[in-house]
Design an enzyme around this catalytic site. Structure first.
Site, PDB file in Angstrom:
ATOM      1  N   TYR A 132       3.602  -5.574 -11.087  1.00 22.42           N
ATOM      2  CA  TYR A 132       4.227  -6.827 -10.673  1.00 22.42           C
ATOM      3  C   TYR A 132       4.980  -7.479 -11.831  1.00 22.42           C
ATOM      4  CZ  TYR A 132       0.992  -6.170  -6.773  1.00 22.42           C
ATOM      5  OH  TYR A 132       0.292  -5.656  -5.710  1.00 22.42           O
ATOM      6  N   ALA A 173       0.841  -1.195   0.000  1.00 18.46           N
ATOM      7  CA  ALA A 173       0.000   0.000   0.000  1.00 18.46           C
ATOM      8  C   ALA A 173       0.877   1.247   0.000  1.00 18.46           C
ATOM      9  CB  ALA A 173      -0.910   0.002   1.229  1.00 18.46           C
ATOM     10  N   VAL A 174       0.405   2.281  -0.674  1.00 17.30           N
ATOM     11  CA  VAL A 174       1.105   3.563  -0.749  1.00 17.30           C
ATOM     12  C   VAL A 174       0.093   4.673  -0.489  1.00 17.30           C
ATOM     13  CG1 VAL A 174       2.415   5.152  -2.229  1.00 17.30           C
ATOM     14  CG2 VAL A 174       2.788   2.677  -2.409  1.00 17.30           C
ATOM     15  N   LYS A 200       7.259   5.763  -7.739  1.00 18.72           N
ATOM     16  CA  LYS A 200       8.141   4.591  -7.701  1.00 18.72           C
ATOM     17  C   LYS A 200       8.238   3.944  -6.320  1.00 18.72           C
ATOM     18  CE  LYS A 200       9.522   4.907 -12.041  1.00 18.72           C
ATOM     19  NZ  LYS A 200       9.234   3.857 -13.055  1.00 18.72           N
ATOM     20  N   ARG A 217       2.551   7.025  -7.727  1.00 16.30           N
ATOM     21  CA  ARG A 217       3.220   7.319  -8.997  1.00 16.30           C
ATOM     22  C   ARG A 217       4.582   7.975  -8.774  1.00 16.30           C
ATOM     23  NH1 ARG A 217      -0.044   6.160 -13.132  1.00 16.30           N
ATOM     24  NH2 ARG A 217      -2.305   6.062 -12.743  1.00 16.30           N
TER      25      ARG A 217
END
Length: 295
Positions: free
Chosen positions: A257, A212-213, A221, A219
């Site tokens: 992935y 999770a970000v 990296k 966007r």
């Protein structure tokens, strides 16, 4: 990006946390400690020049990492050289990996940091509702935190790790003095037969989940760096393969992935859609630090 979802009416324990049958082996070590992953097959050799999995744990880079939580004095393992490629660190860094201005390390087992991790995952996996959304979000976050604490308490440190990403450069325009945690991922040793049948000859592998970000940092990296840190952990723990699952229709996650080296090896049965579940794909990759026959 991840194969978790949330709704106010559904307990988090059904979303890939402690009692998910797909991930149940992450919390149980069925192999006696002295005999875990003692060595590689004679034909395998670590690409960093080491043979044998027990040797990879102690000899790799000449430093100990397994079993220690993240602290300011924790040594680094991989960073970027002048050409931009990831490289073995010099022991003066606390990160597993540094790249694109982000650093990835193990989560510190303290309440404040665990709460930050729970917030990142809750933001990523919570399904907004029309009424009382803030209340339901707080309830969901509390369940995420409870599940995280359960995993930390019940899992040996060499069988489960929560990796966190933060700014590794004070020159990052979004850098904050307290080093805000911007991304997280869970890495667990598993032995699910549905996965092992695709990597014959292996008894266990690393399962990647819960990536999770934070929305405002996407966007940039961060997810890519988190996945590379999982590769580093596979070398430190001595595992030749990593696996994860993604929703079949989540093409953005699957592209991420695939770019990281994962390949689709199977899909959930078609009948899973008949009972209202989203179909998932299983993706597997060989550790870049070990030579394997995986195609």
């Amino acid at each position: 990006m991840a194969n978790l979802s949330a709704s106010p009416a559904t307990s988090i324990l059904s979303k890939g946390f402690p009692h998910d049958p797909v991930q149940k082996s992450r919390f149980t070590c069925r192999t006696p400690a002295p005999s875990r992953r003692l060595c590689l097959r004679s034909s395998q050799k670590c690409r960093l020049g080491h043979e044998g999995r027990s040797g990879a744990r102690e000899r790799l880079l000449g430093r100990r990492f397994v079993g220690c939580s993240s602290t300011a004095g924790e040594v680094g393992v991989v960073s970027k050289d002048e050409s931009g490629k990831a490289r073995v660190g010099d022991g003066q860094d606390k990160y597993l990996l540094r790249e694109f201005g982000w650093g990835v390390r193990r989560m510190a087992k303290v309440g404040e940091e665990m709460s930050k991790v729970a917030h990142v995952q809750a933001e990523a996996f919570h399904t907004p509702v029309a009424l009382l959304n803030d209340l339901f979000f707080d309830m969901f976050k509390a369940e995420v935190l409870s599940a995280l604490m359960y995993k930390v308490r019940s899992s040996p440190p060499e069988r489960y790790a929560c990796l966190v990403a933060e700014s590794a450069s004070a020159h990052n325009s979004l850098w904050e003095p307290l080093k805000e945690i911007v991304g997280v991922v869970d890495v667990t040793v598993q032995r699910d037969e549905d996965v092992l049948c695709h990597i014959q000859g292996e008894q266990e592998y690393l399962y990647v989940s819960g990536i999770a970000v934070l929305t405002k940092f996407r966007r940039q990296k961060i997810a890519t760096v988190l996945l590379k840190a999982c590769d580093v952990l596979s070398a430190l723990w001595g595992f030749s393969y990593l696996a994860l699952r993604a929703y079949e229709d989540d093409f953005g996650a699957r592209k991420l992935y695939s770019n990281a080296g994962y390949k689709v090896v199977s899909r959930d049965p078609i009948w899973t859609t008949w009972i209202g579940k989203k179909r998932r794909v299983l993706m597997v990759k060989p550790s870049p630090f070990y030579k394997t026959d995986f195609i």
